[in-house]
Design a protein around this motif. Structure first.
Motif, PDB file in Angstrom:
ATOM      1  N   ASN A 121       0.834  -1.208   0.000  1.00 41.23           N
ATOM      2  CA  ASN A 121       0.000   0.000   0.000  1.00 41.23           C
ATOM      3  C   ASN A 121       0.866   1.254   0.000  1.00 41.23           C
ATOM      4  OD1 ASN A 121      -2.375  -1.437  -0.058  1.00 41.23           O
ATOM      5  ND2 ASN A 121      -2.913  -1.060   2.075  1.00 41.23           N
ATOM      6  N   ARG A 122       1.953   1.229   0.758  1.00 46.03           N
ATOM      7  CA  ARG A 122       2.855   2.391   0.767  1.00 46.03           C
ATOM      8  C   ARG A 122       3.452   2.610  -0.618  1.00 46.03           C
ATOM      9  NH1 ARG A 122       6.448   2.119   6.294  1.00 46.03           N
ATOM     10  NH2 ARG A 122       4.726   2.389   7.768  1.00 46.03           N
ATOM     11  N   VAL A 125       0.729   4.163  -2.764  1.00 43.31           N
ATOM     12  CA  VAL A 125       0.496   5.568  -2.394  1.00 43.31           C
ATOM     13  C   VAL A 125       1.625   6.445  -2.933  1.00 43.31           C
ATOM     14  CG1 VAL A 125       0.416   7.182  -0.445  1.00 43.31           C
ATOM     15  CG2 VAL A 125      -0.978   5.099  -0.402  1.00 43.31           C
ATOM     16  N   ILE A 147      -5.759   6.218  -1.197  1.00 43.45           N
ATOM     17  CA  ILE A 147      -4.800   6.732  -0.217  1.00 43.45           C
ATOM     18  C   ILE A 147      -5.441   6.776   1.172  1.00 43.45           C
ATOM     19  CG2 ILE A 147      -3.506   8.784   0.508  1.00 43.45           C
ATOM     20  CD1 ILE A 147      -2.948   9.291  -2.511  1.00 43.45           C
ATOM     21  N   GLU A 148      -6.662   7.264   1.251  1.00 42.30           N
ATOM     22  CA  GLU A 148      -7.347   7.330   2.555  1.00 42.30           C
ATOM     23  C   GLU A 148      -7.559   5.935   3.124  1.00 42.30           C
ATOM     24  OE1 GLU A 148      -7.797  10.013   4.438  1.00 42.30           O
ATOM     25  OE2 GLU A 148      -6.650  10.918   2.801  1.00 42.30           O
ATOM     26  N   GLU A 151      -4.000   4.595   4.317  1.00 43.25           N
ATOM     27  CA  GLU A 151      -3.542   5.240   5.552  1.00 43.25           C
ATOM     28  C   GLU A 151      -4.341   4.712   6.752  1.00 43.25           C
ATOM     29  OE1 GLU A 151      -0.940   7.186   5.726  1.00 43.25           O
ATOM     30  OE2 GLU A 151      -0.635   7.711   3.625  1.00 43.25           O
ATOM     31  N   GLU A 154      -3.413   0.974   7.539  1.00 40.00           N
ATOM     32  CA  GLU A 154      -2.150   0.843   8.262  1.00 40.00           C
ATOM     33  C   GLU A 154      -2.314   1.247   9.720  1.00 40.00           C
ATOM     34  OE1 GLU A 154       2.521   2.248   8.179  1.00 40.00           O
ATOM     35  OE2 GLU A 154       1.266   2.657   6.438  1.00 40.00           O
ATOM     36  N   LEU A 155      -2.970   2.346   9.971  1.00 39.33           N
ATOM     37  CA  LEU A 155      -3.202   2.771  11.350  1.00 39.33           C
ATOM     38  C   LEU A 155      -3.952   1.693  12.129  1.00 39.33           C
ATOM     39  CD1 LEU A 155      -3.036   4.955  13.536  1.00 39.33           C
ATOM     40  CD2 LEU A 155      -5.144   5.927  12.597  1.00 39.33           C
TER      41      LEU A 155
END
Length: 181
Positions: A121-122, A125, A147-148, A151, A154-155
């Motif tokens: 994912n990184r 992005v 992107i949302e 992010e 991952e959080l």
């Protein structure tokens, strides 16, 4: 350099408690390095290890520049395929997880999220950000939705987070369209 003068690679004044003097090792290698005969692992060698490792980590997330939307989409699509394979195999909605909610698959899923999906994912992005000029405005809106999601995903891997956006299907459809799939 050890904080105590008598410690491994110690100096008269002791090593500083700074990031520059910090090297994180697993317990096995920490013991090997610190219990080796003096001079086996001098500070220069350890600092070189640290520098090379940090450079390799930084390089892993440097996104290539692409000349066409098709090239960018192909790059992203391959990462999405890896992510989907992990999700379908180990995720909470996988066949096995649904058939046996008490299985240890949840622990495997935890690791696979962190070793494959989050890094992929990184990469996605960063490729979107670096190559945003290749998207038309509508496609870029779908990319921003991804992107949302990334992010928040991952959080949520590190700390339970409510209302993380699910994977935006329109993003995958847009990528496939650009890739000609």
């Amino acid at each position: 350099i050890a904080k105590r003068p008598a410690g491994p690679r110690g100096v008269e004044t002791g090593g500083e408690d700074t990031y520059e003097n910090l090297l994180l090792l697993c317990p096995t290698h920490h013991t090997e390095v610190d219990k080796s005969p003096a001079g086996t692992f001098p500070p220069e060698v350890l600092l070189d290890w640290k520098r090379r490792h940090e450079a390799s980590v930084a390089a892993a997330f440097v996104s290539p520049s692409f000349a066409t939307p098709n090239e960018l989409a192909d790059y992203i699509l391959r990462l999405l395929i890896e992510n989907r394979t992990v999700w379908k195999t180990y995720g909470p909605e996988s066949v096995e997880a649904q058939a046996n909610p008490m299985s240890n698959l949840a622990s495997v899923w935890t690791y696979r999220k962190l070793d494959t999906i989050v890094p992929n994912n990184r990469r996605i992005v960063e490729s979107i950000r670096k190559n945003s000029r290749l998207f038309d405005v509508q496609a870029y809106e779908s990319a921003c939705a991804f992107i949302e999601h990334a992010e928040g995903f991952e959080l949520n891997c590190y700390e339970r987070t409510e209302a993380v956006p699910r994977f935006p299907q329109q993003f995958e459809a847009m990528v496939k369209g650009y890739a000609g799939v």
